[in-house]
Design a protein around this motif. Structure first.
Motif, PDB file in Angstrom:
ATOM      1  N   THR A   1      -7.637   4.847  -5.309  1.00 44.66           N
ATOM      2  CA  THR A   1      -6.628   4.063  -4.606  1.00 44.66           C
ATOM      3  C   THR A   1      -6.661   2.652  -5.164  1.00 44.66           C
ATOM      4  O   THR A   1      -7.703   1.987  -5.119  1.00 44.66           O
TER       5      THR A   1
ATOM      6  N   GLN B   1       0.349  11.065 -10.487  1.00 47.62           N
ATOM      7  CA  GLN B   1      -0.061  11.983  -9.435  1.00 47.62           C
ATOM      8  C   GLN B   1       0.975  13.077  -9.227  1.00 47.62           C
ATOM      9  O   GLN B   1       0.631  14.254  -9.066  1.00 47.62           O
TER      10      GLN B   1
ATOM     11  N   CYS C   1     -16.466   6.963   0.806  1.00 41.93           N
ATOM     12  CA  CYS C   1     -15.688   5.933   0.119  1.00 41.93           C
ATOM     13  C   CYS C   1     -16.573   4.902  -0.578  1.00 41.93           C
ATOM     14  O   CYS C   1     -17.641   4.536  -0.069  1.00 41.93           O
TER      15      CYS C   1
ATOM     16  N   VAL D   1     -10.568  10.701  -5.517  1.00 43.21           N
ATOM     17  CA  VAL D   1      -9.226  10.126  -5.537  1.00 43.21           C
ATOM     18  C   VAL D   1      -9.347   8.618  -5.706  1.00 43.21           C
ATOM     19  O   VAL D   1     -10.209   7.984  -5.094  1.00 43.21           O
TER      20      VAL D   1
ATOM     21  N   LEU E   1      -3.857  10.744   0.085  1.00 44.31           N
ATOM     22  CA  LEU E   1      -2.569  10.128  -0.229  1.00 44.31           C
ATOM     23  C   LEU E   1      -1.831   9.737   1.052  1.00 44.31           C
ATOM     24  O   LEU E   1      -1.221   8.663   1.136  1.00 44.31           O
TER      25      LEU E   1
ATOM     26  N   THR F   1      -3.687   6.645   2.804  1.00 47.75           N
ATOM     27  CA  THR F   1      -3.563   5.372   2.080  1.00 47.75           C
ATOM     28  C   THR F   1      -2.112   4.898   2.009  1.00 47.75           C
ATOM     29  O   THR F   1      -1.838   3.692   2.029  1.00 47.75           O
TER      30      THR F   1
ATOM     31  N   THR G   1     -12.446   7.619  -3.284  1.00 49.54           N
ATOM     32  CA  THR G   1     -12.712   8.508  -2.150  1.00 49.54           C
ATOM     33  C   THR G   1     -13.212   9.849  -2.659  1.00 49.54           C
ATOM     34  O   THR G   1     -12.516  10.537  -3.415  1.00 49.54           O
TER      35      THR G   1
ATOM     36  N   SER H   1      -2.293   6.060  -4.472  1.00 44.45           N
ATOM     37  CA  SER H   1      -3.487   6.825  -4.835  1.00 44.45           C
ATOM     38  C   SER H   1      -3.131   7.941  -5.803  1.00 44.45           C
ATOM     39  O   SER H   1      -1.990   8.390  -5.875  1.00 44.45           O
TER      40      SER H   1
END
Length: 346
Positions: free
Chosen positions: A305, A265, A330, A303, A282, A285, A203, A292
């Motif tokens: 995922t 993270q 995305c 980011v 975050l 998802t 993302t 993520s």
């Protein structure tokens, strides 16, 4: 018709270890099957008014320099030793800045400036001002470079990274040059042969970030809290090593990979490099039980995922739709793959 030479290099993601790697910790990084594509049209020397044009198609930017002007501005810096990569000196950078200043790059595109500086330095250092290029052994296929060629490319790419990022770890240029998955620590890299091909949703928050400032911010926090940050970096090192072991195990466990990503993270948030846009990813998802983490410098940017093999297509579609609805971009991609390649048509 001018001969057209194409090259491409894969994008990279840092699976774990960013920022901490600058402070001696281990990082794991990988290429992805999304590429930066370059088209090079060598000119013919001798007309007396040759131009060097740099077109950044995705950004809608076209920059032009007269070859003679660039040569006159940079001739005293003793460029064009393509087999001996060296850092760009402060004096040379000032000359390059003078060449760039008159281009009048739009304010909205000012973040591209350091990349253009790197282009000018690498162009002048590698090609010099000799005009036409005559490649040998042309084949109508994508070609892999030999190991020695890749090592030379990687060294030059690192000098470009110095211009753009100040104190780079060397991960970006290494992964894009060699491809696949690597474990990286203190300048030394180890190729990893994963038993599992990971799939990721990437993302792009579209939030611009300043890598130099973010790296400096972590350094300042380290100076203020040396013992605490040393523990953070040690934890990241352990995560990266375990991550690497899992990837290479005969029965890789995606649940453990997801847990390690979540831990990493949390530590990145403790370093102060997260961002509200990253928190949004975050949150969205996690509603679908997907894990993520930021990748790279943080402060916005991209980011990752993890998409386990069991993830239903409907879930990926729903998450992607919600992320795009708030303005993010995305991509679904596989991790690992080939590095730098060149295409020479007949």
């Amino acid at each position: 018709m001018a001969m057209e030479i194409r090259s491409r290099a894969p994008g990279k993601i840092i699976l774990c270890g960013e920022h901490a790697v600058v402070h001696g910790s281990t990082a794991v990084a990988a290429s992805i099957n999304l590429h930066t594509n370059i088209i090079f049209f060598p000119g013919t020397a001798g007309s007396g008014n040759e131009l060097i044009e740099l077109e950044l198609q995705d950004s809608g930017i076209l920059l032009t320099w007269k070859t003679d002007s660039m040569k006159n501005a940079l001739s005293e810096t003793n460029f064009h030793d393509p087999f001996s990569p060296k850092p760009c000196s402060k004096e040379t950078m000032e000359l390059i800045h003078g060449l760039f200043e008159y281009q009048k790059l739009p304010e909205a595109k000012s973040s591209l400036a350091s990349g253009v500086y790197a282009f000018i330095y690498l162009y002048a250092s590698i090609l010099g001002f000799s005009g036409a290029l005559e490649p040998q052994n042309q084949h109508n296929i994508w070609l892999r470079f030999g190991d020695k060629d890749l090592e030379l490319v990687n060294k030059w790419a690192f000098e470009g990274e110095r211009i753009i990022h100040g104190k780079p770890s060397g991960i970006d240029n290494t992964v894009s040059t060699f491809g696949n998955v690597i474990m990286f620590k203190s300048g030394e890299l180890t190729q990893i042969e994963p038993k599992l091909r990971l799939r990721m949703l990437i993302t792009n928050t579209k939030v611009e970030r300043n890598t130099k400032a973010l790296v400096a911010g972590v350094a300042e926090r380290t100076n203020r809290h040396p013992q605490a940050m040393a523990s953070v970096f040690a934890a990241v090192d352990s995560i990266s090593r375990e991550f690497s072991e899992i990837l290479q195990s005969s029965s890789p466990d995606q649940l453990s990979i997801a847990e390690l990503m979540g831990m990493n993270q949390g530590l990145l948030q403790g370093m102060g490099v997260s961002h509200s846009s990253i928190d949004d990813v975050l949150r969205i998802t996690s509603k679908k039980n997907l894990v993520s983490k930021l990748t790279g410098a943080g402060g916005g940017g991209c980011v990752l995922t993890l998409l386990p093999a069991s993830t239903p297509v409907e879930i990926i579609t729903e998450v992607t739709s919600e992320l795009e609805h708030v303005g993010f971009q995305c991509f679904t991609t596989e991790v690992g793959g080939r590095g730098l390649e060149i295409f020479l048509p007949n």
